[in-house]
Design a protein around this motif. Structure first.
Motif, PDB file in Angstrom:
ATOM      1  N   ASN A 105       6.458   8.840  -7.599  1.00  0.00           N
ATOM      2  CA  ASN A 105       5.219   8.067  -7.652  1.00  0.00           C
ATOM      3  C   ASN A 105       5.368   6.815  -8.500  1.00  0.00           C
ATOM      4  O   ASN A 105       4.769   5.781  -8.206  1.00  0.00           O
ATOM      5  N   ILE A 125       5.012  -0.983  -4.573  1.00  0.00           N
ATOM      6  CA  ILE A 125       3.698  -1.478  -4.179  1.00  0.00           C
ATOM      7  C   ILE A 125       3.410  -2.766  -4.941  1.00  0.00           C
ATOM      8  O   ILE A 125       2.924  -3.757  -4.391  1.00  0.00           O
ATOM      9  N   ASN A 185       1.347   4.713   1.553  1.00  0.00           N
ATOM     10  CA  ASN A 185       0.983   5.220   2.867  1.00  0.00           C
ATOM     11  C   ASN A 185      -0.252   6.120   2.769  1.00  0.00           C
ATOM     12  O   ASN A 185      -0.364   6.938   1.865  1.00  0.00           O
ATOM     13  N   LEU A 243      -2.833  21.164  -8.758  1.00  0.00           N
ATOM     14  CA  LEU A 243      -2.339  21.240 -10.133  1.00  0.00           C
ATOM     15  C   LEU A 243      -3.468  21.623 -11.068  1.00  0.00           C
ATOM     16  O   LEU A 243      -3.331  22.494 -11.927  1.00  0.00           O
ATOM     17  N   PHE A 297       5.290  -4.173  -1.243  1.00  0.00           N
ATOM     18  CA  PHE A 297       5.837  -3.398  -0.124  1.00  0.00           C
ATOM     19  C   PHE A 297       4.804  -2.393   0.397  1.00  0.00           C
ATOM     20  O   PHE A 297       4.007  -1.863  -0.371  1.00  0.00           O
ATOM     21  N   HIS A 298       4.848  -2.175   1.699  1.00  0.00           N
ATOM     22  CA  HIS A 298       3.976  -1.166   2.322  1.00  0.00           C
ATOM     23  C   HIS A 298       4.782   0.091   2.557  1.00  0.00           C
ATOM     24  O   HIS A 298       5.901   0.024   3.048  1.00  0.00           O
ATOM     25  N   GLU A 299       4.180   1.217   2.255  1.00  0.00           N
ATOM     26  CA  GLU A 299       4.890   2.468   2.479  1.00  0.00           C
ATOM     27  C   GLU A 299       4.614   2.989   3.879  1.00  0.00           C
ATOM     28  O   GLU A 299       3.470   3.029   4.321  1.00  0.00           O
ATOM     29  N   ILE A 300       5.669   3.400   4.575  1.00  0.00           N
ATOM     30  CA  ILE A 300       5.477   3.988   5.899  1.00  0.00           C
ATOM     31  C   ILE A 300       6.003   5.421   5.899  1.00  0.00           C
ATOM     32  O   ILE A 300       6.640   5.856   4.944  1.00  0.00           O
ATOM     33  N   LEU A 301       5.707   6.125   6.974  1.00  0.00           N
ATOM     34  CA  LEU A 301       6.108   7.525   7.085  1.00  0.00           C
ATOM     35  C   LEU A 301       6.638   7.731   8.501  1.00  0.00           C
ATOM     36  O   LEU A 301       5.945   7.425   9.465  1.00  0.00           O
ATOM     37  N   PHE A 360      10.216  15.332 -10.444  1.00  0.00           N
ATOM     38  CA  PHE A 360      10.736  14.424  -9.417  1.00  0.00           C
ATOM     39  C   PHE A 360       9.590  13.740  -8.674  1.00  0.00           C
ATOM     40  O   PHE A 360       9.627  12.561  -8.368  1.00  0.00           O
ATOM     41  N   TRP A 361       8.548  14.538  -8.427  1.00  0.00           N
ATOM     42  CA  TRP A 361       7.379  13.985  -7.734  1.00  0.00           C
ATOM     43  C   TRP A 361       6.758  12.854  -8.565  1.00  0.00           C
ATOM     44  O   TRP A 361       6.411  11.790  -8.040  1.00  0.00           O
ATOM     45  N   GLU A 411      10.159   3.393   2.712  1.00  0.00           N
ATOM     46  CA  GLU A 411       9.858   4.803   2.965  1.00  0.00           C
ATOM     47  C   GLU A 411      10.692   5.650   2.019  1.00  0.00           C
ATOM     48  O   GLU A 411      11.836   5.328   1.721  1.00  0.00           O
ATOM     49  N   GLY A 464      11.893   9.641   1.788  1.00  0.00           N
ATOM     50  CA  GLY A 464      11.831  10.877   2.562  1.00  0.00           C
ATOM     51  C   GLY A 464      13.172  11.550   2.731  1.00  0.00           C
ATOM     52  O   GLY A 464      14.196  11.099   2.207  1.00  0.00           O
ATOM     53  N   VAL A 484       3.958  20.740 -11.451  1.00  0.00           N
ATOM     54  CA  VAL A 484       4.505  20.056 -10.301  1.00  0.00           C
ATOM     55  C   VAL A 484       5.813  19.476 -10.782  1.00  0.00           C
ATOM     56  O   VAL A 484       5.964  19.171 -11.965  1.00  0.00           O
ATOM     57  N   ASP A 485       6.804  19.393  -9.934  1.00  0.00           N
ATOM     58  CA  ASP A 485       8.098  19.001 -10.497  1.00  0.00           C
ATOM     59  C   ASP A 485       8.113  17.525 -10.894  1.00  0.00           C
ATOM     60  O   ASP A 485       7.402  16.697 -10.337  1.00  0.00           O
ATOM     61  N   ARG A 533       7.178   4.386  -6.336  1.00  0.00           N
ATOM     62  CA  ARG A 533       6.187   3.855  -5.392  1.00  0.00           C
ATOM     63  C   ARG A 533       5.387   2.725  -6.032  1.00  0.00           C
ATOM     64  O   ARG A 533       5.190   1.675  -5.442  1.00  0.00           O
ATOM     65  N   ARG A 537       0.840  -1.212   0.000  1.00  0.00           N
ATOM     66  CA  ARG A 537       0.000   0.000   0.000  1.00  0.00           C
ATOM     67  C   ARG A 537       0.861   1.243   0.000  1.00  0.00           C
ATOM     68  O   ARG A 537       1.864   1.313   0.697  1.00  0.00           O
TER      69      ARG A 537
END
Lengths: 491, 557
Positions: free
Chosen positions: B364, B371, A236, A250, B375-379, B359-360, B440, B442, B356-357, B367, A234
């Motif tokens: 994604n 996924i 986050n 946007l 894998f699970h994304e954490i923060l 890089f974003w 993660e 970040g 939006v840049d 990600r 998932r």
């Protein structure tokens, strides 16, 4: 097809083996494992399934048994302490206690209890610092040895010494559940239908290749038996929320802006017309960096001069350029907005940023030392305060608020200023952040002549409102279960 | 700032009872939030620049205006007290302002009120007496003129609350106020002192008053108010606020002439200011079209007068409203009385293009790959501590970006890598399910040649009975293959990973990350019993390396 036959066809290989091994007997789990040739764990699994289908009965009997402790097992090997001294004394008749200790036949912590026992049984006589053998036979020890041996073999001894052994920590009492398995009437009927060997359990490439499968029957599976749980990967939850906000902005014509987290006071506060001795700027409200403690503002020398002048004029305190260069962890993302305003930018323009901010707050359900803010500016000639209220309404919508309101507020860098709160049924009102139009004292030194609408919203709080939780710590949730639960339903 | 105000005292001062709803509404216009509406009002004063509102009378004054009361006139009878300022105080605490309030008769409640206002002003605009501090004295015991000078630490007098003489040094060391405020004078060897023409010590500012002169009681008729400090503006402002409150309590104000080494100043000066005001600016900025009479009426609620002349409009601002700096402050003042609740949103169109840049977008996509691999994304927090970053990871401590003023040892520095965050997460979820796959993306912070470098990292971990170097190498390979990035591995030894099962990752000859099977010592440190392999990539650098190529062509299909 009879019910029994259907049941039999759907039996798992393990169940079939166990049921056949059991037949008409009454067996314990260990015995079943031996009879079926399966591991005990597999027998247990099969028993669980068989029992739920009503094919077997399992009766439990609680039994009290005795086992040897680690000490007991050691004594069984090397002899009880009193036995060892007795044997030793039979050779020397009399010995000083310290010599006895040196002889290695006895440990220091065993000696008191050993001598006590020997004396009570009339085997020795105690004289000053030494002991002397006065009886050549020690029948009690034979009895004690037997107790140890019996227990090690699983026999329950009936001996007057058992109590003493328990007290001395040589023997322990254990409760044990003994289970015995018997077949039920239904089980017997089903067993008649169980055929071994002719059915396919797992289809294999070999079976397909050889064509063998054509002559075989597939065992029917119980489609209701539980399958192993899977958990999809998932994104986050919070990142997903951030992404949804970014996409929406946007679409509204916003550009993303970025700035450093380790920031100089100049950008975090001075350019925002916050007086240098403002309490929000002291060590209780902003994290300072230890080393390197300051950065370089050479590039901004002229601007720094203008900022200094307006601070000294308006606040009546002396302005420290050294303090201006100090590194802090940005306490709000407005630092990013102001960096944008002093760099190349499109006018008219709409800008936003989402980033981490830091304040020395103790971690609690209400506060985080590290949090996310959604900041932004809209710059243009003809912008008014009611336009700002309109923008705030967009943010309210983005996080699912049913209502929002603004209240008077004070920030050194905006005038008029407002505080924003949002509302959702069942959640109530929550303060989200601040907004306003940048003051001339902010815009003049950086040479901006247009109107600038600005806001700094607590993105964490917007997320709380959207998700409906009240503990802000969930934003950085470390609970895997919470992170992956019910995703689809929540969208 | 939080304030507690006795409600009935407030109502008595205004002279009329204000119903709850109206009270809350009026206070909000002063940017005061009511936290508790009991017999004692618990208030939060948001505007740190409206210090006159820390006093009950300051609030009462404004509420009176909103009820349509005519404003009270504040005046100085004459400037007759002379104060001489020694050049030497210039380097320590250069400014002073004084006034004498005569013919007053205070009751116990009013004395308490005065002390409270004094304390609040010391704490707020006074920045705990560093910028300003206030002294009140029984004027009848003082023989003018007054001298503001410096003194050696050996000078002795009886400080308030004591019965024996103490030297200035002893006061700093032993007197409770000396201990509390001594830090303000920490860097000097001589101290400021206030005396009269007989040489009697009035006070040792900003620490403590004299026990004989610096005490105001119910029997005091004439009060000397004195403010010293490091900001002339603030010193004179505080004196005005104190003098106004004493005038409200029935006194008559006499001013002073302060003789600075090179100039003279009078205090207090109660003189309203005028600033120019263009109604069109109001209409444009607020988006609210109010008529001139309406503007005039709303300004009245703050005691502001709208004056018209040939050259245009001006607004007369009461002298104590020093927070009003520009026309924008007047505009907000009008909106406050108009009521924010009456402002409606006004849609506008400003044609701009969203951007939006890239890089974003790239992140994604990364990600998406992870996924897809389950894998699970954490923060996690970027705030952490060296024990987590180094000790727990079985490596020697190294330089990190540390905080000067951490509030707990748990958060004393910024992370330089994400892997410890993943391990911490896993150590809190070990009772859940395996295999556990976490990642993660970040910020991390590095020190390079004494400079702080912010980077974006990606870290992923796999905890499983069968986790191995190769299981994580597959993940790395998968991610980099997605973006057609060629890489090579170089064996490396670090305490975090098992020797011989750890590699640095190179792209275009540049090190961009590390990959390996975690050392069981590290797992043990985190209380984990599941084998694990992990990777950490400088995803920002990685992005840079593909942006250099033409990205659209390098995408895999």
């Amino acid at each position: 097809m009879s019910k029994e036959k259907e049941l039999a066809e759907k039996l798992h290989a393990l169940e079939r083996k166990v049921l056949k091994a059991l037949s008409d007997k009454t067996l314990s789990v260990e015995e079943l494992a031996a009879a079926s040739g399966l591991k005990e764990a597999n027998v247990e699994r099969a028993l669980l399934w068989l029992k739920s289908k009503g094919l077997i009965e399992v009766s439990e009997k609680h039994k009290r048994i005795y086992t040897l402790t680690e000490l007991g097992r050691r004594y069984l090997k090397i002899g009880l302490p009193e036995e060892r001294i007795f044997k030793f004394l039979r050779g020397v008749k009399k010995i000083r206690i310290c010599e006895l200790l040196n002889s290695g036949s006895i440990e220091k912590d065993e000696i008191d209890i050993a001598i006590g026992t020997l004396k009570r049984n009339g085997i020795i006589k105690l004289a000053e610092n030494s002991i002397e053998l006065i009886r050549d036979e020690f029948p009690e020890i034979q009895e004690k040895r037997k107790v140890l041996r019996d227990i090690s073999e699983g026999v329950i001894p009936e001996s007057p010494f058992l109590h003493e052994m328990l007290r001395r920590g040589i023997v322990q009492k254990v409760e044990k559940v003994e289970r015995s398995v018997t077949i039920t009437m239904l089980g017997r009927e089903v067993l008649k239908w169980v055929k071994e060997g002719k059915e396919i359990d797992q289809l294999t490439p070999q079976l397909i290749l050889s064509g063998k499968w054509k002559t075989m029957k597939f065992r029917k599976y119980d489609i209701h038996s539980p399958a192993p749980k899977l958990f999809p990967g998932r994104i986050n939850k919070y990142i997903r929320f951030i992404n949804s906000i970014k996409r929406a902005l946007l679409g509204l014509g916003f550009q993303e802006m970025k700035g450093p987290i380790v920031e100089m006071n100049f950008f975090n506060c001075d350019l925002l017309f916050m007086p240098q001795d403002h309490p929000a700027r002291d060590i209780h409200n902003i994290f300072f960096i230890k080393n390197p403690s300051s950065g370089d503002l050479k590039e901004f020398r002229e601007m720094l001069k203008r900022v200094r002048k307006i601070h000294e004029q308006s606040w009546g305190i002396s302005f420290s350029e050294e303090f201006s260069r100090r590194y802090v962890l940005r306490s709000h993302c407005t630092a990013v907005s102001i960096r944008k305003l002093i760099s190349k930018l499109d006018i008219p323009g709409k800008y936003f940023t989402i980033g981490r901010c830091y304040r020395p707050d103790v971690l609690s359900w209400k506060h985080l030392p590290e949090f996310f803010q959604l900041d932004g500016i809209v710059i243009g000639k003809e912008l008014n305060f009611r336009n700002l209220i309109y923008i705030l309404g967009i943010f309210a919508e983005l996080c699912g608020a049913e209502a929002y309101r603004i209240l008077p507020a004070y920030f050194p860098f905006t005038e008029p200023s407002a505080e924003v709160a949002m509302y959702k049924e069942g959640f109530g009102w929550i303060e989200i952040g601040g907004a306003g139009m940048l003051r001339p004292e902010v815009l003049r030194p950086i040479g901006i002549k247009e109107e600038v609408l600005a806001w700094g919203l607590g993105l964490d709080r917007m997320f709380m409102l959207k998700e409906g939780f009240k503990d802000i710590r969930n934003v950085f949730s470390r609970d895997l279960r919470w992170l992956i639960q019910n995703e689809a339903g929540n969208r | 700032m939080k304030l507690e105000i006795d409600r009935s005292q407030l109502m008595d001062t205004i002279g009329v009872h204000i119903p709850d709803e109206e009270l809350v509404k009026f206070l909000r216009r002063l940017k005061i939030e009511v936290e508790e509406l009991g017999p004692v009002l618990k208030l939060e004063l948001a505007d740190t620049n409206r210090v006159e509102l820390v006093s009950l009378r300051g609030i009462a004054r404004e509420l009176g205006r909103m009820l349509g009361r005519a404003p009270k006139k504040y005046a100085v009878k004459s400037y007759s007290l002379h104060v001489f300022v020694d050049e030497m105080v210039g380097s320590i605490r250069p400014y002073i302002a004084t006034s004498v309030i005569k013919g007053i008769k205070l009751n116990d409640l009013q004395i308490k009120e005065l002390i409270q206002v004094q304390e609040r002003l010391d704490a707020t605009i006074g920045r705990n007496r560093k910028v300003t501090s206030i002294g009140l004295y029984d004027f009848s015991k003082i023989r003018p003129p007054i001298y503001y000078k410096i003194a050696p630490s050996t000078v002795r007098f009886v400080p308030l609350g004591f019965e024996e003489e103490m030297s200035l040094a002893e006061i700093l060391e032993l007197h409770p106020k000396g201990k509390e405020y001594g830090w303000i004078l920490a860097s000097t060897k001589v101290y400021p002192l206030l005396t009269d023409s007989l040489g009697q010590v009035l006070s040792f500012p900003p620490i403590i008053n004299s026990n004989d002169l610096g005490r105001v009681t119910e029997n005091t008729r004439d009060i000397l108010v004195e403010v010293t400090g490091t900001s002339l503006k603030s010193v004179e402002r505080v004196l005005k606020i104190m003098s106004m409150d004493l005038i409200d309590m029935g006194g008559v104000c006499y001013g002073s002439i302060i003789h600075y080494p090179r100039s003279l100043r009078r205090s207090p000066i109660f003189q309203d200011r005028k600033i120019s005001f263009n109604p069109e600016h109001f209409w444009k900025k607020s988006g609210v079209k109010l008529s001139i009479p309406s503007l005039r009426k709303l300004l009245k609620f703050s005691g502001f007068n709208l004056l018209s002349s040939k050259r245009g409009y001006q607004v007369q601002i009461p002298f104590y409203r020093e927070d009003v700096m520009d026309e924008v402050d007047v505009i907000e003042e009008i909106l406050l009385h108009y009521g924010y609740e009456n402002l409606t949103p006004e849609p506008f169109s400003l044609p701009t293009t969203g951007k939006v840049d890239s890089f974003w977008e790239f992140l994604n996509e990364v990600r998406e790959v992870l996924i897809g691999l389950g894998f699970h994304e954490i923060l996690s927090f970027t705030l952490t501590n060296p024990q987590m970053l180094f000790d727990q990871m079985n490596v020697k401590r190294n330089e990190v970006v540390e905080l000067l003023n951490p509030i707990t040892s748990q958060f004393s520095c910024l992370r330089n890598s994400i892997l410890p965050s993943l391990l911490e997460f896993s150590s809190r979820n070990k009772r859940y399910f395996y295999p556990q796959k976490l990642f993660e993306i970040g910020e991390v912070f590095h020190l390079y040649n004494g400079e702080i470098i912010e980077k974006i990292h990606l870290s992923a971990i796999l905890l499983d009975k069968e986790a191995s170097f190769s299981s994580m190498k597959s993940v790395l390979d998968c991610i980099l293959r997605e973006f057609r990035i060629k890489y090579f591995l170089k064996e490396v030894v670090t305490g975090t990973f098992i020797e011989g099962r750890c590699a640095e990752i190179y792209v275009n000859g540049k090190k961009i990350g590390i990959l390996g099977e975690l050392n069981p010592q590290v797992l043990e440190n985190w209380g984990l019993i599941m084998p694990a392999s992990a990777l950490e990539l400088d995803i920002g650098d990685l992005f840079g390396s593909i942006e250099n190529k033409d990205r659209s062509k390098s995408r895999s299909i």
